[in-house]
Design an enzyme around this catalytic site. Sequence first.
Site, PDB file in Angstrom:
ATOM      1  N   CYS A 175       2.828 -35.012  -4.480  1.00 11.46           N
ATOM      2  CA  CYS A 175       4.078 -34.442  -3.962  1.00 11.46           C
ATOM      3  C   CYS A 175       4.740 -35.339  -2.902  1.00 11.46           C
ATOM      4  O   CYS A 175       5.312 -36.357  -3.260  1.00 11.46           O
ATOM      5  CB  CYS A 175       3.803 -33.037  -3.450  1.00 11.46           C
ATOM      6  SG  CYS A 175       5.288 -32.040  -3.326  1.00 11.46           S
TER       7      CYS A 175
ATOM      8  N   ARG B 135      14.008 -24.529  -5.294  1.00  7.94           N
ATOM      9  CA  ARG B 135      12.604 -24.835  -5.002  1.00  7.94           C
ATOM     10  C   ARG B 135      11.830 -24.642  -6.294  1.00  7.94           C
ATOM     11  O   ARG B 135      11.886 -23.585  -6.923  1.00  7.94           O
ATOM     12  CB  ARG B 135      12.085 -23.908  -3.891  1.00  7.94           C
ATOM     13  CG  ARG B 135      10.688 -24.239  -3.440  1.00  7.94           C
ATOM     14  CD  ARG B 135      10.461 -23.932  -1.990  1.00  7.94           C
ATOM     15  NE  ARG B 135      11.013 -24.957  -1.116  1.00  7.94           N
ATOM     16  CZ  ARG B 135      10.396 -26.108  -0.813  1.00  7.94           C
ATOM     17  NH1 ARG B 135       9.202 -26.376  -1.284  1.00  7.94           N
ATOM     18  NH2 ARG B 135      10.950 -26.990  -0.029  1.00  7.94           N
TER      19      ARG B 135
ATOM     20  N   HIS C 195      -0.584 -29.665  -6.616  1.00  5.06           N
ATOM     21  CA  HIS C 195      -1.494 -29.430  -5.488  1.00  5.06           C
ATOM     22  C   HIS C 195      -2.665 -28.601  -5.986  1.00  5.06           C
ATOM     23  O   HIS C 195      -2.716 -28.202  -7.142  1.00  5.06           O
ATOM     24  CB  HIS C 195      -0.784 -28.603  -4.401  1.00  5.06           C
ATOM     25  CG  HIS C 195       0.411 -29.244  -3.815  1.00  5.06           C
ATOM     26  ND1 HIS C 195       0.337 -30.238  -2.868  1.00  5.06           N
ATOM     27  CD2 HIS C 195       1.738 -29.015  -4.003  1.00  5.06           C
ATOM     28  CE1 HIS C 195       1.564 -30.591  -2.502  1.00  5.06           C
ATOM     29  NE2 HIS C 195       2.429 -29.866  -3.171  1.00  5.06           N
TER      30      HIS C 195
END
Length: 239
Positions: free
Chosen positions: A95, A129, A191
């Site tokens: 990320c 997002r 993640h």
Amino acid sequence: MSARKLTLVHLYPREMNIYGDTGNVLVLSKRLQWRGLDAEVVRVQVGDPLPAGTDILLGGGGQDAAQGEIGRDFVSRGPELRAMADDGVVMLTICGSYQLLGHHFRTKDGRTIEGVGVLDVITTGSDQRLIGNNSIDTPWGRLVGFENHSGLTELGAGVRPLGATEPGRGNNGSDRTEGAVRANVFGTYLHGPVLAKSPQFADELLRRAYARRGSNADLEPLDDSLALAAADVASHRPR
Ligand code: GLN
């Protein structure tokens, strides 16, 4: 296999470590330890030198603010990081670190955080997002993780995507790509930490690091049933 010690470098563990990304360092060192192989973990903070014998470099996610904090230090390492990538050092960046391994990140509020250009990608902040559980199939097994970013990453001709993403949003939410790979350098939005549920990929990174040191022997198999069961559960979670 020769028991040469591998040097794992964890870049910016303070600033760039959200959603458990430090776990990627733990997974690699444990998988070596379980096989009786030696690893040294070096935590590199702002201003610290990179160890000369780096075998695997790992960087985690970070908010835009954290990326700004390490930005200048990171960009000053550009020539060294590009030389390391050209020399086959294995890199796994998640990320925020993935974004800065690219050419630049233009944030939503109009700042430009320069990257190091190791990966041919650019990132632009957006109002959306991209968030949720995600998994992708790669030549090195299924990668399972969790994405949460508003930066949209576009891949250039110098990289390939790590995999196709659906239902996840991946690099940019529009071209179905997730992550990027160039030789031994990997970037992904997953993640989790991603390696905890992707043992085959974890071993691929170790194998590449040993191969670069001239050792091509197979890694002794481990019992990955728990990791694979966790991956199975996680990959069936709703977005
Ligand atoms: N700040 C970046 C973004 O939102 C990276 C976030 C992260 O590392 N999770 O795009």
